[in-house]
Every structure is written in C-alpha cells, then in structure tokens.
Design a protein around this motif. Sequence first.
Motif, PDB file in Angstrom:
ATOM      1  N   ALA A  14       0.829  -1.206   0.000  1.00 29.94           N
ATOM      2  CA  ALA A  14       0.000   0.000   0.000  1.00 29.94           C
ATOM      3  C   ALA A  14       0.864   1.257   0.000  1.00 29.94           C
ATOM      4  CB  ALA A  14      -0.925  -0.006   1.219  1.00 29.94           C
ATOM      5  N   LEU A  15       1.950   1.244   0.767  1.00 24.38           N
ATOM      6  CA  LEU A  15       2.859   2.390   0.770  1.00 24.38           C
ATOM      7  C   LEU A  15       3.520   2.570  -0.596  1.00 24.38           C
ATOM      8  CD1 LEU A  15       4.579   1.900   4.252  1.00 24.38           C
ATOM      9  CD2 LEU A  15       3.024   3.756   3.613  1.00 24.38           C
ATOM     10  N   ARG A  16       3.866   1.448  -1.211  1.00 23.85           N
ATOM     11  CA  ARG A  16       4.475   1.505  -2.540  1.00 23.85           C
ATOM     12  C   ARG A  16       3.516   2.148  -3.539  1.00 23.85           C
ATOM     13  NH1 ARG A  16       6.230  -4.141  -4.846  1.00 23.85           N
ATOM     14  NH2 ARG A  16       7.386  -4.120  -2.876  1.00 23.85           N
ATOM     15  N   GLU A  17       2.208   1.795  -3.424  1.00 29.37           N
ATOM     16  CA  GLU A  17       1.210   2.382  -4.314  1.00 29.37           C
ATOM     17  C   GLU A  17       1.130   3.891  -4.119  1.00 29.37           C
ATOM     18  OE1 GLU A  17      -0.902   0.876  -6.594  1.00 29.37           O
ATOM     19  OE2 GLU A  17       0.081  -1.054  -6.324  1.00 29.37           O
ATOM     20  N   LEU A  18       1.401   4.358  -2.899  1.00 30.89           N
ATOM     21  CA  LEU A  18       1.364   5.794  -2.592  1.00 30.89           C
ATOM     22  C   LEU A  18       2.702   6.475  -2.855  1.00 30.89           C
ATOM     23  CD1 LEU A  18      -0.669   5.696   0.758  1.00 30.89           C
ATOM     24  CD2 LEU A  18      -1.489   6.475  -1.466  1.00 30.89           C
ATOM     25  N   GLY A  19       3.682   5.717  -3.285  1.00 30.72           N
ATOM     26  CA  GLY A  19       4.987   6.299  -3.584  1.00 30.72           C
ATOM     27  C   GLY A  19       5.807   6.621  -2.348  1.00 30.72           C
ATOM     28  N   ILE A  20       5.564   5.912  -1.245  1.00 33.53           N
ATOM     29  CA  ILE A  20       6.269   6.170   0.015  1.00 33.53           C
ATOM     30  C   ILE A  20       7.254   5.041   0.295  1.00 33.53           C
ATOM     31  CG2 ILE A  20       5.994   6.417   2.520  1.00 33.53           C
ATOM     32  CD1 ILE A  20       3.212   7.577   1.976  1.00 33.53           C
ATOM     33  N   GLU A  21       8.485   5.415   0.574  1.00 32.12           N
ATOM     34  CA  GLU A  21       9.518   4.437   0.892  1.00 32.12           C
ATOM     35  C   GLU A  21       9.904   4.559   2.367  1.00 32.12           C
ATOM     36  OE1 GLU A  21      12.822   4.862  -1.702  1.00 32.12           O
ATOM     37  OE2 GLU A  21      11.661   4.491  -3.547  1.00 32.12           O
ATOM     38  N   CYS A  22      10.205   3.425   3.003  1.00 31.57           N
ATOM     39  CA  CYS A  22      10.613   3.452   4.403  1.00 31.57           C
ATOM     40  C   CYS A  22      11.484   2.242   4.699  1.00 31.57           C
ATOM     41  CB  CYS A  22       9.393   3.471   5.326  1.00 31.57           C
ATOM     42  SG  CYS A  22       8.277   2.076   5.089  1.00 31.57           S
ATOM     43  N   GLY A  78      12.409  -0.660  10.213  1.00 32.35           N
ATOM     44  CA  GLY A  78      11.948  -0.154  11.502  1.00 32.35           C
ATOM     45  C   GLY A  78      10.743   0.748  11.346  1.00 32.35           C
ATOM     46  N   GLU A  79      10.790   1.638  10.354  1.00 28.76           N
ATOM     47  CA  GLU A  79       9.669   2.551  10.110  1.00 28.76           C
ATOM     48  C   GLU A  79       8.430   1.772   9.656  1.00 28.76           C
ATOM     49  OE1 GLU A  79      12.401   6.364   8.693  1.00 28.76           O
ATOM     50  OE2 GLU A  79      11.777   4.810   7.249  1.00 28.76           O
ATOM     51  N   LEU A  80       8.651   0.740   8.833  1.00 31.37           N
ATOM     52  CA  LEU A  80       7.534  -0.082   8.373  1.00 31.37           C
ATOM     53  C   LEU A  80       6.860  -0.780   9.549  1.00 31.37           C
ATOM     54  CD1 LEU A  80       5.879  -1.324   6.069  1.00 31.37           C
ATOM     55  CD2 LEU A  80       7.655  -3.080   5.847  1.00 31.37           C
ATOM     56  N   SER A  81       7.659  -1.276  10.496  1.00 29.13           N
ATOM     57  CA  SER A  81       7.096  -1.946  11.670  1.00 29.13           C
ATOM     58  C   SER A  81       6.233  -0.999  12.491  1.00 29.13           C
ATOM     59  CB  SER A  81       8.222  -2.512  12.539  1.00 29.13           C
ATOM     60  OG  SER A  81       8.927  -3.534  11.850  1.00 29.13           O
ATOM     61  N   GLU A  82       6.691   0.248  12.638  1.00 27.31           N
ATOM     62  CA  GLU A  82       5.928   1.231  13.408  1.00 27.31           C
ATOM     63  C   GLU A  82       4.627   1.602  12.688  1.00 27.31           C
ATOM     64  OE1 GLU A  82       4.599   3.843  16.238  1.00 27.31           O
ATOM     65  OE2 GLU A  82       6.125   2.275  16.354  1.00 27.31           O
ATOM     66  N   ILE A  83       4.696   1.765  11.377  1.00 26.51           N
ATOM     67  CA  ILE A  83       3.483   2.071  10.592  1.00 26.51           C
ATOM     68  C   ILE A  83       2.491   0.924  10.716  1.00 26.51           C
ATOM     69  CG2 ILE A  83       2.582   2.428   8.246  1.00 26.51           C
ATOM     70  CD1 ILE A  83       5.258   3.861   7.617  1.00 26.51           C
ATOM     71  N   LEU A  84       2.986  -0.320  10.598  1.00 25.17           N
ATOM     72  CA  LEU A  84       2.115  -1.493  10.716  1.00 25.17           C
ATOM     73  C   LEU A  84       1.452  -1.546  12.082  1.00 25.17           C
ATOM     74  CD1 LEU A  84       1.009  -4.232   9.771  1.00 25.17           C
ATOM     75  CD2 LEU A  84       3.175  -5.274  10.508  1.00 25.17           C
ATOM     76  N   SER A  85       2.198  -1.246  13.130  1.00 26.84           N
ATOM     77  CA  SER A  85       1.655  -1.266  14.485  1.00 26.84           C
ATOM     78  C   SER A  85       0.508  -0.272  14.628  1.00 26.84           C
ATOM     79  CB  SER A  85       2.761  -0.934  15.493  1.00 26.84           C
ATOM     80  OG  SER A  85       2.234  -0.829  16.800  1.00 26.84           O
ATOM     81  N   VAL A 128       5.209   9.014  11.153  1.00 31.01           N
ATOM     82  CA  VAL A 128       6.324   8.119  11.475  1.00 31.01           C
ATOM     83  C   VAL A 128       7.612   8.580  10.794  1.00 31.01           C
ATOM     84  CG1 VAL A 128       7.206   5.770  11.166  1.00 31.01           C
ATOM     85  CG2 VAL A 128       4.838   6.130  11.902  1.00 31.01           C
ATOM     86  N   LEU A 129       7.514   9.040   9.568  1.00 31.38           N
ATOM     87  CA  LEU A 129       8.689   9.481   8.826  1.00 31.38           C
ATOM     88  C   LEU A 129       9.024  10.946   9.072  1.00 31.38           C
ATOM     89  CD1 LEU A 129       7.890   7.747   5.397  1.00 31.38           C
ATOM     90  CD2 LEU A 129       9.396   6.928   7.206  1.00 31.38           C
ATOM     91  N   SER A 130       8.235  11.591   9.977  1.00 31.07           N
ATOM     92  CA  SER A 130       8.441  13.014  10.315  1.00 31.07           C
ATOM     93  C   SER A 130       8.360  13.899   9.079  1.00 31.07           C
ATOM     94  CB  SER A 130       9.793  13.209  11.026  1.00 31.07           C
ATOM     95  OG  SER A 130       9.849  12.460  12.215  1.00 31.07           O
ATOM     96  N   ILE A 131       7.415  13.579   8.213  1.00 31.13           N
ATOM     97  CA  ILE A 131       7.203  14.401   7.020  1.00 31.13           C
ATOM     98  C   ILE A 131       6.102  15.404   7.326  1.00 31.13           C
ATOM     99  CG2 ILE A 131       6.478  14.385   4.590  1.00 31.13           C
ATOM    100  CD1 ILE A 131       7.476  11.518   4.433  1.00 31.13           C
ATOM    101  N   GLN A 132       6.326  16.656   7.074  1.00 34.60           N
ATOM    102  CA  GLN A 132       5.331  17.689   7.276  1.00 34.60           C
ATOM    103  C   GLN A 132       4.774  18.097   5.922  1.00 34.60           C
ATOM    104  OE1 GLN A 132       4.345  18.687  10.322  1.00 34.60           O
ATOM    105  NE2 GLN A 132       5.766  17.143  11.126  1.00 34.60           N
ATOM    106  N   LYS A 133       3.476  17.886   5.731  1.00 35.73           N
ATOM    107  CA  LYS A 133       2.820  18.258   4.486  1.00 35.73           C
ATOM    108  C   LYS A 133       1.876  19.429   4.743  1.00 35.73           C
ATOM    109  CE  LYS A 133       4.522  14.832   2.014  1.00 35.73           C
ATOM    110  NZ  LYS A 133       5.483  15.050   0.916  1.00 35.73           N
ATOM    111  N   VAL A 134       2.087  20.512   4.047  1.00 34.92           N
ATOM    112  CA  VAL A 134       1.204  21.668   4.154  1.00 34.92           C
ATOM    113  C   VAL A 134       0.024  21.446   3.210  1.00 34.92           C
ATOM    114  CG1 VAL A 134       0.988  24.159   3.837  1.00 34.92           C
ATOM    115  CG2 VAL A 134       3.135  23.180   4.686  1.00 34.92           C
TER     116      VAL A 134
END
Length: 500
Positions: free
Chosen positions: A332-340, A343-350, A374-380
């Motif tokens: 699902a993240l791949r479909e959204l163009g998000i890479e991680c 460790g980050e994947l485990s936190e997102i899954l949780s 989780v990735l500390s991305i700020q989207k305006v």
Amino acid sequence: MRGIALFGKVHFLDTTLRDGEQTPGVSLSLEEKVEIAQRLDALGVDVIEAGSAVTSEGERRSMKAVADEGLRAEVCSYVRARTDDVDLALECDVGSIHLVVPVSDLHIRSKLRSDRDSVMASAVEVTEYAKDHGLVVELSGEDASRADEPFLRSLYREGIDAGADRLCYCDTVGVLVAERAFEVFKSLSDLPAPVSVHCHDDFGMATANTVAALRGGASMAHVTVNGIGERGGNTSLEEVVMTLESLYGLKTEIKCLELYSLSRLVSRLMGVPVAPNKAIVGENAFTHEAGIHVHGLIADTSTYEPIHPETVGRKRRIVLGKHAGRSSVELALRELGIECDKGELSEILSRVKDLGDKGKRVTDADLQTIAEIVLSIQKVPKVKLDEFTVVSGNRATPTASVRITVNGTEMLEAGTGVGPVDAAINAIRRAISGVRDVRLEEYHVDAITGGTSALVEVWVTMAMGDRSITARGAGADIIMASVEAVLEGINRLMQLEEDG
C-alpha cells in the motif's frame, strides 16, 4: 464453442408493464438511456433491447432516440404476441423485435388462460406480420425450461416457417442447471435457425447456465450490465465475457477494458448499487487485506488474482485493518509512492493494526498521514477550507458557498445540488476547477452511534486523472464530515501529483 453474439438487455423501463423483464423502481431519462446504449455499442454488444414500445409514450420516445443514434448494434423492442405491439415498435424505428411467447403449460393456462394451439397461432401470426413490415424477428419461448420439449420444438419450427430469424430459449425462473443447459442446446442446434439463451439468476446459476448453453450450441447470449433484472436478476454481461475470455480462451470481441466503467455508469444512472462481493465489478473483487494474500501478490499477482484488474479497467486495492500484515502495508505504501526502512515499516504497521483493532478501516489518506508522522514528514495542505455556508429547505434549492485557499490563493465559489451535501461538494469542485479537475467517484456514509445526534463517518473515493484515493471524515454534522473527507482526498491527490 461457436462464435457468439451478445444481446445487451439493459432494462430501459419506465413502468412495470413488461411481462417478466422488470427492474422495480427504475426510471431512466431519455438522455441516460441513449448514453447507456452508446456505451454498449462502443463496448461491442451486437443487439440492444432498448425497451418495450407498449410501455408508455415516454418509453417510445427514448427507444426512437436510441434507434436514431445510428449505432452499429441492432436496436430491438420487446413485444408480446400482439400485432398492435409490433405497430408500436415500428413507430420507434427499431430494427428488430424480441417476440416473447409463453410456452410452458403453467404459463399458458395460468397466465394466458389459453391453450397450446392458440399460442402457436398467435406466434405465427405476429411473426408473419412483423416480417411483412421489414423487422428482424427473434421468437422467444418464455418459461422454456419448464415447457414440454416436443411442443417447444414444434413452435420453433412453425416460427421458422413463418419467417423468424432467430429463436430464444428462456430459463424464466432460473431452474436450469448447467448439465441440462448443455444438453438442451446441443439438441436444439439441429434447428435451421440460430438459438439464443436467456437465463435468470434465481438460484445463482445464470452465468453457469449461459456458458453451458454456449458450449452446447447457443449462438447468442442475453445479458445485462451488472446482472440487473427482476428478482435475482439476469445473466451478468461482465461475468459471461470474462469467463469466456479467461477460462475458455474465447475472444468475444468485447472491449473488456470498458466493463468496469460501464458497470459504474449503469449503477449510478439506475440507482442500483453493485454488491461489494459481485464478481468482476464488485468493490471487493480486486481488494486485498490479509497479509498472507498480499505477500503472495508481491511475489506474483496471479497467486490471488485470476485476472489482472487492468483487464477490465480496474485497479488493485489494498485495504488495511487488523488483518493487515507487513506485506499489505508495504504494498500500500508503494502504491502511494512512500519508501521506508524496516523499523519505520514496523511502526506504521503497528499503528495500522491499532486502528483496525478499534474497528476502523484505514483509508489511503489515513495511511499516508500515519506514514508522514512516522517518517516526520510535514505536508502543508494545498487546499484549506476557510468558510462555508449551506442553505436548504423544502422550498429552497440546496445551495452552498465556500471560501477556500488553494496554493495560497483565496477562492470564493457557490454551487447547488440535490441536497446540502451535494451542493457543498459541488461548490468545492467548482472552486478548484481552474486548478485541478477532481472527480468524486464514491460516497458512503455510516452512522457510528444512534440517535439524531449520531456520530457519522463519511468515506469518499476522489480521482484526478488516472489516480484515485479513499479518504474519510467523521463528526456529528454530516455536511462537515463530507466536506472534511472530500478536502482530505483532494489534498492527498494533489500531494501525490507533486511527489510524482
């Protein structure tokens, strides 16, 4: 298996007058009927039954409009065994009639209060009358699957002698089974006219019986988009096409890529929703959640998909909830163009599972928000709601005005709709129309709690170009929850576009 044609029966009905072929509560405008007929023609359907001329004046106007479109497909009218029905069909400029004659003793005695000889005479008379007036005639035996077979064959032969161009065997109440369907059509194949199969889905056997009949020698299949029709419906166009194409390797010459979009169009115009678990075109047909399934999909999509969703104009969807696994979230993240990283994947899954355990379905927008946190991305936000007002009432056209900021530019726009939610969404779409063309493809609302102050949850699917995304809004105010969901979807789509 012979080459086959598809008889596109879309049930263009304004009333319930038609014997045995009605979709209760459905009424389409002339323009809507023409639009569906055009789409069927472009799809590759050979015959379109545009309605029954005897139904009403409005029905005749719409049928004539379809006939006047100059379609490649033959345009047909349902008629009873009455010459005045044929006269009305002629007024519509159709090229053919579907002459339906009851052939079982049950129908002849209980419905018509008649006898076999009278039915035979009427069928011959109307066939000859229609042929004398230049029409193609398909003579159809209603309730053929419960008829005396020697009588049915006699009627067919008399019809052929009278000039019938095609014959049709109707399983009117869906009592055929595939083995018998094959044998029946194998037997009927010695008749000197092509025989069509017309099945109903009362026992869920319509597609199986239709395919078996085609294997046995039927030359044409009567089908409907989404399997619509009275009671359990008729044979489903998309199911027959994809069964023949994918399981029997037969090229139908139907443009399969258009099947899903046609399904959505017919569902929307007719107001008849498609069941989520409907084969080929149902919402869940190419939707996956269980982690073990998605793990297989990542390795090879054919592990859990018999055909590629793109074959019928669809896309694969990954739904996340408590059953989600690492592979589900990763895809699902791949479909959204998000890479991680792992460790980050485990936190997102949780976090996804935590929402799932609370009974929530995680939307694309939810997943993107979780990932950004989780990735500390700020989207305006690209689109921000500043203010909106809605006016509605029993003597007022629902109207909404919105003031929004799009990429730093303030926009003020108004819109009307069939209700306050529709008006508000239309106003938002108009406000951003100069920036992006965004479509609302799906809208669904659930009451989370009871009572007039119930907390509601709104789900939308928004699309821009060839991208679509689901989003959610929640609150006690259904209008505000809807606006929130739509804006969330728009913002996510615009962010995806920016990220490439």
